[in-house]
Design an enzyme around this catalytic site. Structure first.
Site, PDB file in Angstrom:
ATOM      1  N   ARG A   1       0.753  -1.217  -0.156  1.00 51.99           N
ATOM      2  CA  ARG A   1      -0.041   0.040   0.023  1.00 51.99           C
ATOM      3  C   ARG A   1       1.009   1.207   0.133  1.00 51.99           C
ATOM      4  O   ARG A   1       2.060   1.323   0.441  1.00 51.99           O
ATOM      5  CB  ARG A   1      -0.955   0.055   1.245  1.00 51.99           C
ATOM      6  CG  ARG A   1      -0.216   0.264   2.617  1.00 51.99           C
ATOM      7  CD  ARG A   1      -1.465   0.294   3.679  1.00 51.99           C
ATOM      8  NE  ARG A   1      -0.870   0.619   5.029  1.00 51.99           N
ATOM      9  CZ  ARG A   1      -0.546   1.641   5.472  1.00 51.99           C
ATOM     10  NH1 ARG A   1      -0.952   2.737   4.719  1.00 51.99           N
ATOM     11  NH2 ARG A   1      -0.129   1.995   6.471  1.00 51.99           N
ATOM     12  N   HIS A   2       0.188   2.259  -0.538  1.00 50.09           N
ATOM     13  CA  HIS A   2       1.166   3.569  -0.546  1.00 50.09           C
ATOM     14  C   HIS A   2       1.144   4.066   0.984  1.00 50.09           C
ATOM     15  O   HIS A   2      -0.057   3.806   1.676  1.00 50.09           O
ATOM     16  CB  HIS A   2       0.430   4.743  -1.188  1.00 50.09           C
ATOM     17  CG  HIS A   2       1.085   5.707  -1.654  1.00 50.09           C
ATOM     18  ND1 HIS A   2       0.979   6.841  -0.679  1.00 50.09           N
ATOM     19  CD2 HIS A   2       1.913   6.293  -2.744  1.00 50.09           C
ATOM     20  CE1 HIS A   2       1.758   7.947  -1.380  1.00 50.09           C
ATOM     21  NE2 HIS A   2       2.148   7.601  -2.517  1.00 50.09           N
ATOM     22  N   PRO A   3       2.407   4.653   1.435  1.00 54.34           N
ATOM     23  CA  PRO A   3       2.347   5.150   2.858  1.00 54.34           C
ATOM     24  C   PRO A   3       1.543   6.196   3.305  1.00 54.34           C
ATOM     25  O   PRO A   3       1.384   6.465   4.441  1.00 54.34           O
ATOM     26  CB  PRO A   3       3.863   5.428   2.842  1.00 54.34           C
ATOM     27  CG  PRO A   3       4.319   5.751   1.541  1.00 54.34           C
ATOM     28  CD  PRO A   3       3.594   4.890   0.672  1.00 54.34           C
TER      29      PRO A   3
ATOM     30  N   VAL B   1      -4.617   2.741  -2.209  1.00 54.28           N
ATOM     31  CA  VAL B   1      -3.492   2.354  -3.277  1.00 54.28           C
ATOM     32  C   VAL B   1      -2.803   1.188  -2.704  1.00 54.28           C
ATOM     33  O   VAL B   1      -2.009   1.176  -1.764  1.00 54.28           O
ATOM     34  CB  VAL B   1      -2.635   3.553  -3.371  1.00 54.28           C
ATOM     35  CG1 VAL B   1      -1.656   3.365  -4.183  1.00 54.28           C
ATOM     36  CG2 VAL B   1      -3.509   4.848  -3.689  1.00 54.28           C
TER      37      VAL B   1
END
Length: 395
Positions: free
Chosen positions: A229-231, A236
């Site tokens: 996942r996007h941080p 996302v």
């Protein structure tokens, strides 16, 4: 002018080996630079002996050394070194990736060569740079990925750090090498001055990690592993489907307003937990669970198609074979067959498509020393001298 002629007349003497330097010079050879690869007699570049092999030839070496010429010179032999000096006198640039101090011991350092050829552009690639406490350390891709912080942010929370699946530190350094070399050559056109470029793999990897750097600089805390996942932005991530995996990128509120009804959660558009990206990131586990429940009931193609029809960015997770197959269908011309029947494998070329639009062409990697006589005779070395030098192992 075709793509293969864009850098015609540019001569680069390549003292580098294995990956970072050879990748840099391969990019320039693709567009017409004459790259003369200097190798040790008998053994050559270490990577000639790296697998995998097809019919006794290293495919690894081949992909990195397309479109180049191979000249063998024993740089510990004084006469061979003199011939190298004469060759460099005719060159625009030199690329080396020796450990700092080795080029000086061999007499091929920038100051020595600059005295002969003041307009020379000289690219030094190393693990940690030409100065500093770590300059003498051996640097392999995995070590640079580990020490640069990349591995600390790659992988799943609570599990071991993970490296990227290819030699990204070597390759990124090669990219920066090609960029910096051409920048210095362009500057030379204006001021006539040669330059040395000190490029470290460590610095290259720090420059690559801008998303992580933004979080570090904003919070003062090093970012940690968050999996796929996007941080910062949510959702996302990578999601499981019936027959594989898909990635979905819901990077703003507009996408989320279209995505929530798609997964059967239209009420989430007004839900305070998901009203903006900050709240969605805080409540990411609930989002992940709902999206996974939806995606597992569908194939990868169905997940991706549903998202695209709703104007939500998504794509399948392909393996490399699938990715190359799709590239071929798109006819981008970035994979080409060598003009050499002995090399049955394709070559991956630099990705820029120039407006000349001509099909990419590849001269296969050279046999060890294949161009020694041609290149050295071209700078005035007599055949009789070459024969004598060859007899004593100097070429």
């Amino acid at each position: 002018m075709t793509q293969q002629q864009l850098l015609n007349g540019l001569r680069i003497v390549d003292l580098s080996r294995v990956m970072s330097g050879p990748y840099c010079t391969a990019l320039l050879a693709d567009v017409g630079a004459e790259v003369i690869k200097i190798e040790t007699p008998v053994t050559g570049d270490d990577s000639r002996h790296f697998g995998p092999f097809v019919d006794g030839r290293s495919v690894y070496f081949s992909l990195l050394n397309r479109n180049k010429k191979s000249v063998t010179l024993n740089l510990k032999d004084e006469r061979a070194r003199e011939m190298l000096y004469a060759l460099i006198d005719t060159a625009d640039a030199v690329v080396e990736n020796f450990r700092p101090g080795v080029a000086q011991r061999l007499g091929v350092d920038y100051e020595t060569l600059k005295a002969r050829n003041p307009s020379l552009v000289y690219l030094s690639i190393s693990g940690f740079g030409q100065q500093g406490e770590f300059k003498g350390r051996p640097a392999y891709d995995l070590i640079i990925q580990a020490m640069s912080g990349l591995m600390s942010t790659t992988g799943r929370p609570g599990q071991e750090p993970t490296c990227v699946g290819d030699s990204v530190a070597d390759l990124v350094t090669g990219l920066f090498g090609a960029w910096s070399l051409m920048t210095a050559l362009f500057a030379r056109e204006r001021d006539g001055q040669g330059r040395q470029i000190d490029l470290s793999m460590f610095d290259a990897m720090l420059a690559l990690q801008l998303t992580s750097a933004s979080r570090l600089f904003a919070s003062g805390t090093a970012p940690q592993r968050v999996g796929n996942r996007h941080p910062v932005t949510s959702p996302v991530d990578c999601f499981e489907a019936r027959d594989g995996w898909a990635v979905i990128v819901v990077s703003n509120d507009g996408f989320f307003r279209r995505f929530a009804p798609l997964i059967g959660k239209p009420e989430w558009v007004e839900d305070p937990r998901f009203v903006d990206n900050l709240q969605r990131a805080r409540n990411e586990p609930a989002l992940k669970a709902a999206i996974t429940a939806w995606s597992r009931e569908r194939t990868v193609d169905e997940v991706v198609q549903a998202c695209l029809e709703a104007d939500v960015p998504a794509g399948p997770v392909w393996d490399l074979q699938q990715a190359h197959a799709q590239s071929a269908r798109q006819d981008r011309g970035r994979v080409a067959q060598a003009q050499d029947a002995e090399r049955p494998w394709p070559f991956v070329l630099q990705p820029a498509v120039f407006s000349s639009g001509d099909p990419a062409k590849v001269q296969a990697d050279p046999l060890l020393g294949a161009h020694t006589d041609e290149v050295l005779q071209g700078i005035g070395i007599a055949p009789a001298d070459l024969a004598q030098l060859r007899a004593r192992g100097a070429v």
